[in-house]
Design a protein around this motif. Structure first.
Motif, PDB file in Angstrom:
ATOM      1  N   ASP A 175       0.828  -1.205   0.000  1.00  0.00           N
ATOM      2  CA  ASP A 175       0.000   0.000   0.000  1.00  0.00           C
ATOM      3  C   ASP A 175       0.859   1.251   0.000  1.00  0.00           C
ATOM      4  OD1 ASP A 175      -2.671  -1.219   0.226  1.00  0.00           O
ATOM      5  OD2 ASP A 175      -1.918  -1.942   2.154  1.00  0.00           O
ATOM      6  N   LEU A 176       2.037   1.163   0.589  1.00  0.00           N
ATOM      7  CA  LEU A 176       2.974   2.276   0.581  1.00  0.00           C
ATOM      8  C   LEU A 176       4.366   1.773   0.901  1.00  0.00           C
ATOM      9  CD1 LEU A 176       3.681   3.745   3.725  1.00  0.00           C
ATOM     10  CD2 LEU A 176       1.218   3.738   3.573  1.00  0.00           C
ATOM     11  N   VAL A 177       5.352   2.609   0.587  1.00  0.00           N
ATOM     12  CA  VAL A 177       6.755   2.274   0.813  1.00  0.00           C
ATOM     13  C   VAL A 177       7.299   3.126   1.948  1.00  0.00           C
ATOM     14  CG1 VAL A 177       9.085   2.384  -0.202  1.00  0.00           C
ATOM     15  CG2 VAL A 177       7.163   1.555  -1.568  1.00  0.00           C
ATOM     16  N   VAL A 178       8.083   2.504   2.829  1.00  0.00           N
ATOM     17  CA  VAL A 178       8.833   3.209   3.863  1.00  0.00           C
ATOM     18  C   VAL A 178      10.303   2.961   3.546  1.00  0.00           C
ATOM     19  CG1 VAL A 178       9.424   3.253   6.310  1.00  0.00           C
ATOM     20  CG2 VAL A 178       7.034   3.089   5.607  1.00  0.00           C
ATOM     21  N   ALA A 179      11.059   4.050   3.368  1.00  0.00           N
ATOM     22  CA  ALA A 179      12.432   3.925   2.878  1.00  0.00           C
ATOM     23  C   ALA A 179      13.447   4.619   3.775  1.00  0.00           C
ATOM     24  CB  ALA A 179      12.527   4.521   1.475  1.00  0.00           C
ATOM     25  N   ASN A 180      14.558   3.939   3.993  1.00  0.00           N
ATOM     26  CA  ASN A 180      15.703   4.519   4.678  1.00  0.00           C
ATOM     27  C   ASN A 180      16.428   5.405   3.674  1.00  0.00           C
ATOM     28  OD1 ASN A 180      18.207   5.104   5.788  1.00  0.00           O
ATOM     29  ND2 ASN A 180      18.528   3.058   6.608  1.00  0.00           N
ATOM     30  N   CYS A 181      16.408   6.714   3.904  1.00  0.00           N
ATOM     31  CA  CYS A 181      16.995   7.674   2.968  1.00  0.00           C
ATOM     32  C   CYS A 181      18.322   8.225   3.451  1.00  0.00           C
ATOM     33  CB  CYS A 181      16.007   8.814   2.714  1.00  0.00           C
ATOM     34  SG  CYS A 181      14.484   8.262   1.921  1.00  0.00           S
ATOM     35  N   ASN A 182      18.893   7.626   4.470  1.00  0.00           N
ATOM     36  CA  ASN A 182      20.210   8.043   4.949  1.00  0.00           C
ATOM     37  C   ASN A 182      21.258   7.666   3.908  1.00  0.00           C
ATOM     38  OD1 ASN A 182      19.860   9.098   7.764  1.00  0.00           O
ATOM     39  ND2 ASN A 182      18.767   7.139   7.928  1.00  0.00           N
ATOM     40  N   GLY A 183      22.378   8.374   3.951  1.00  0.00           N
ATOM     41  CA  GLY A 183      23.464   8.072   3.032  1.00  0.00           C
ATOM     42  C   GLY A 183      23.927   6.632   3.185  1.00  0.00           C
ATOM     43  N   PHE A 184      24.244   6.020   2.062  1.00  0.00           N
ATOM     44  CA  PHE A 184      24.742   4.652   2.051  1.00  0.00           C
ATOM     45  C   PHE A 184      25.996   4.631   1.189  1.00  0.00           C
ATOM     46  CE2 PHE A 184      24.727   0.358   0.004  1.00  0.00           C
ATOM     47  CZ  PHE A 184      24.959  -0.386   1.145  1.00  0.00           C
ATOM     48  N   ARG A 185      27.115   4.377   1.813  1.00  0.00           N
ATOM     49  CA  ARG A 185      28.408   4.388   1.123  1.00  0.00           C
ATOM     50  C   ARG A 185      28.636   5.722   0.417  1.00  0.00           C
ATOM     51  NH1 ARG A 185      27.361  -1.693  -0.950  1.00  0.00           N
ATOM     52  NH2 ARG A 185      27.917  -2.719   0.994  1.00  0.00           N
ATOM     53  N   GLY A 186      28.207   6.787   1.076  1.00  0.00           N
ATOM     54  CA  GLY A 186      28.352   8.134   0.535  1.00  0.00           C
ATOM     55  C   GLY A 186      27.269   9.037   1.094  1.00  0.00           C
ATOM     56  N   VAL A 187      27.022  10.142   0.417  1.00  0.00           N
ATOM     57  CA  VAL A 187      26.067  11.137   0.881  1.00  0.00           C
ATOM     58  C   VAL A 187      24.637  10.737   0.543  1.00  0.00           C
ATOM     59  CG1 VAL A 187      25.339  13.540   0.632  1.00  0.00           C
ATOM     60  CG2 VAL A 187      27.760  12.989   0.710  1.00  0.00           C
TER      61      VAL A 187
END
Length: 184
Positions: free
Chosen positions: A68-80
């Protein structure tokens, strides 16, 4: 109805990914959501070849279609910037018309974050240039790439400052107050 949340993020790469996924599922349950986690696809990762990659891709895409919806980790990953797989999943969800929410440890402009966390130097244009020579621009008031954050806003979601649970709390609050309507 328990809304189905697809959980996007690089947590699948943690050494304790299975335990972390269990914690995420328990939090989703506490807030009245059903978690769809990439690790739910129960794939045998014994071989790391293109066939395995395609099974992972197809399983994740099907979960996004089913959510129904997406929850996403938007923190930097292997960079900014966020994990590129997570960015793809957000874009795919938006193309399907699914709302998405993201979470980030600190809300600040992407330009400020890039200058703070990535090698840059002042450029004659008055901007900064990164080590690859690209100008650090896109200062539109977004904390992540404008396509990601504006996609969230355009479909009824938003970027939340804090961690995973803070994001779940925001989704629950938005549903309970009518700010977010699923299937509308």
């Amino acid at each position: 109805m328990r809304p189905k949340l697809y959980l996007a993020g690089p947590e699948v790469f943690l050494p304790d990914a299975i335990e972390y996924a269990a914690t995420q599922r328990a939090l989703c349950d506490r807030y009245g959501f059903q978690a769809l986690h990439p690790l739910d696809n129960s794939l045998d990762l014994g071989s790391q070849d293109l066939e395995t990659a395609m099974r992972i891709y197809r399983g994740d895409v099907q979960q996004i279609r089913d959510c129904d919806l997406v929850v996403a980790n938007c923190n930097g990953f292997r960079g900014v910037c966020m994990d590129d797989g997570t960015a793809y999943e957000l874009g795919f969800a938006n193309a399907l018309g699914r709302p998405s929410y993201g979470y980030i440890a600190e809300v600040m402009s992407q330009v400020a974050r890039t200058i703070r966390d990535y090698p840059t130097a002042p450029h004659e244009s008055g901007l900064h240039a990164d080590r690859e020579g690209y100008l650090v621009t896109d200062d539109f008031g977004t904390s992540i790439n404008l396509m990601m954050e504006c996609g969230m806003l355009d479909y009824g979601g938003r970027l939340v400052e804090g961690g995973f649970e803070a994001c779940l709390r925001a989704v629950r609050e938005d549903l309970d107050t009518g700010r977010l309507r699923l299937g509308a």
